[in-house]
Design a protein around this motif. Sequence first.
Motif, mmCIF file in Angstrom:
data_model
loop_
_atom_site.group_PDB
_atom_site.id
_atom_site.type_symbol
_atom_site.label_atom_id
_atom_site.label_comp_id
_atom_site.label_asym_id
_atom_site.label_seq_id
_atom_site.Cartn_x
_atom_site.Cartn_y
_atom_site.Cartn_z
ATOM 1 N N ASP A 29 70.446 54.496 41.850
ATOM 2 C CA ASP A 29 70.515 55.024 43.204
ATOM 3 C C ASP A 29 69.212 55.774 43.463
ATOM 4 O O ASP A 29 68.929 56.775 42.808
ATOM 5 N N VAL A 30 68.428 55.281 44.386
ATOM 6 C CA VAL A 30 67.126 55.873 44.692
ATOM 7 C C VAL A 30 67.260 57.347 45.080
ATOM 8 O O VAL A 30 66.431 58.168 44.715
ATOM 9 N N GLY A 31 68.326 57.704 45.772
ATOM 10 C CA GLY A 31 68.514 59.078 46.234
ATOM 11 C C GLY A 31 68.759 60.081 45.128
ATOM 12 O O GLY A 31 68.629 61.273 45.332
ATOM 13 N N THR A 32 69.116 59.619 43.943
ATOM 14 C CA THR A 32 69.413 60.532 42.841
ATOM 15 C C THR A 32 68.471 60.358 41.654
ATOM 16 O O THR A 32 68.717 60.903 40.584
ATOM 17 N N THR A 33 67.376 59.652 41.841
ATOM 18 C CA THR A 33 66.493 59.307 40.731
ATOM 19 C C THR A 33 66.018 60.523 39.939
ATOM 20 O O THR A 33 66.077 60.525 38.714
ATOM 21 N N THR A 34 65.549 61.570 40.586
ATOM 22 C CA THR A 34 65.023 62.737 39.879
ATOM 23 C C THR A 34 66.113 63.437 39.087
ATOM 24 O O THR A 34 65.925 63.757 37.908
ATOM 25 N N ALA A 35 67.260 63.668 39.701
ATOM 26 C CA ALA A 35 68.369 64.332 38.999
ATOM 27 C C ALA A 35 68.841 63.502 37.819
ATOM 28 O O ALA A 35 69.084 64.030 36.734
ATOM 29 N N VAL A 36 68.974 62.199 38.013
ATOM 30 C CA VAL A 36 69.431 61.318 36.935
ATOM 31 C C VAL A 36 68.408 61.299 35.798
ATOM 32 O O VAL A 36 68.777 61.340 34.620
ATOM 33 N N HIS A 37 67.142 61.276 36.121
ATOM 34 C CA HIS A 37 66.101 61.328 35.095
ATOM 35 C C HIS A 37 66.255 62.601 34.261
ATOM 36 O O HIS A 37 66.195 62.561 33.026
ATOM 37 N N ASP A 38 66.448 63.738 34.911
ATOM 38 C CA ASP A 38 66.619 65.015 34.205
ATOM 39 C C ASP A 38 67.858 64.981 33.316
ATOM 40 O O ASP A 38 67.827 65.441 32.169
ATOM 41 N N ILE A 39 68.960 64.441 33.841
ATOM 42 C CA ILE A 39 70.202 64.361 33.062
ATOM 43 C C ILE A 39 70.008 63.468 31.839
ATOM 44 O O ILE A 39 70.413 63.820 30.721
ATOM 45 N N ARG A 40 69.382 62.314 32.035
ATOM 46 C CA ARG A 40 69.154 61.407 30.903
ATOM 47 C C ARG A 40 68.241 62.037 29.862
ATOM 48 O O ARG A 40 68.425 61.842 28.664
ATOM 49 N N GLU A 41 67.254 62.804 30.306
ATOM 50 C CA GLU A 41 66.359 63.487 29.365
ATOM 51 C C GLU A 41 67.130 64.525 28.553
ATOM 52 O O GLU A 41 66.973 64.619 27.337
ATOM 53 N N LEU A 42 67.955 65.308 29.208
ATOM 54 C CA LEU A 42 68.779 66.293 28.496
ATOM 55 C C LEU A 42 69.760 65.605 27.550
ATOM 56 O O LEU A 42 69.990 66.067 26.435
ATOM 57 N N LYS A 43 70.321 64.487 27.993
ATOM 58 C CA LYS A 43 71.275 63.726 27.189
ATOM 59 C C LYS A 43 70.653 63.308 25.853
ATOM 60 O O LYS A 43 71.312 63.341 24.817
ATOM 61 N N SER A 44 69.381 62.966 25.870
ATOM 62 C CA SER A 44 68.710 62.487 24.661
ATOM 63 C C SER A 44 68.545 63.580 23.605
ATOM 64 O O SER A 44 68.246 63.289 22.447
ATOM 65 N N LYS A 45 68.755 64.828 23.961
ATOM 66 C CA LYS A 45 68.588 65.931 23.019
ATOM 67 C C LYS A 45 69.820 66.162 22.151
ATOM 68 O O LYS A 45 69.813 67.018 21.272
ATOM 69 N N PHE A 46 70.885 65.407 22.394
ATOM 70 C CA PHE A 46 72.124 65.542 21.625
ATOM 71 C C PHE A 46 72.315 64.335 20.717
ATOM 72 O O PHE A 46 71.870 63.232 21.031
ATOM 73 N N ASP A 47 72.985 64.556 19.588
ATOM 74 C CA ASP A 47 73.327 63.437 18.710
ATOM 75 C C ASP A 47 74.265 62.476 19.436
ATOM 76 O O ASP A 47 74.128 61.265 19.334
ATOM 77 N N GLU A 48 75.228 63.036 20.138
ATOM 78 C CA GLU A 48 76.156 62.247 20.945
ATOM 79 C C GLU A 48 76.382 62.976 22.263
ATOM 80 O O GLU A 48 76.619 64.178 22.275
ATOM 81 N N CYS A 49 76.304 62.240 23.345
ATOM 82 C CA CYS A 49 76.535 62.817 24.666
ATOM 83 C C CYS A 49 77.104 61.718 25.545
ATOM 84 O O CYS A 49 76.443 60.707 25.792
ATOM 85 N N CYS A 50 78.327 61.898 25.980
ATOM 86 C CA CYS A 50 78.913 60.879 26.836
ATOM 87 C C CYS A 50 79.449 61.519 28.110
ATOM 88 O O CYS A 50 79.730 62.708 28.160
ATOM 89 N N PHE A 51 79.563 60.689 29.115
ATOM 90 C CA PHE A 51 80.038 61.115 30.417
ATOM 91 C C PHE A 51 81.305 60.350 30.732
ATOM 92 O O PHE A 51 81.375 59.145 30.495
ATOM 93 N N ALA A 52 82.291 61.057 31.249
ATOM 94 C CA ALA A 52 83.578 60.429 31.523
ATOM 95 C C ALA A 52 84.051 60.802 32.916
ATOM 96 O O ALA A 52 83.816 61.909 33.395
ATOM 97 N N PHE A 53 84.721 59.857 33.544
ATOM 98 C CA PHE A 53 85.340 60.116 34.840
ATOM 99 C C PHE A 53 86.722 60.703 34.604
ATOM 100 O O PHE A 53 87.448 60.283 33.706
ATOM 101 N N THR A 54 87.072 61.693 35.398
ATOM 102 C CA THR A 54 88.423 62.236 35.381
ATOM 103 C C THR A 54 88.835 62.511 36.820
ATOM 104 O O THR A 54 87.996 62.827 37.664
#
Length: 73
Positions: A29-54
Amino acid sequence: MAQQHGWRKVELETDCRQVVKIVCGKEDDVGTTTAVHDIRELKSKFDECCFAFTNRVNNSVSNNLAKLADRKS
């Protein structure tokens, strides 16, 4: 906060299915590119990091905190 506490495995829940799809790389989604990039970068700092819908009813604490944040801004 999870990183500051030294947590290496985290699961984050959201009531927005679209956010999970975008962050997990299943959609873009072009409108969220910067935020998603930041989230993915932070995600890479963990051994395991998953996102779930609830469903929102299962996510009432986060939903109430978001409402409080909206009122303060």
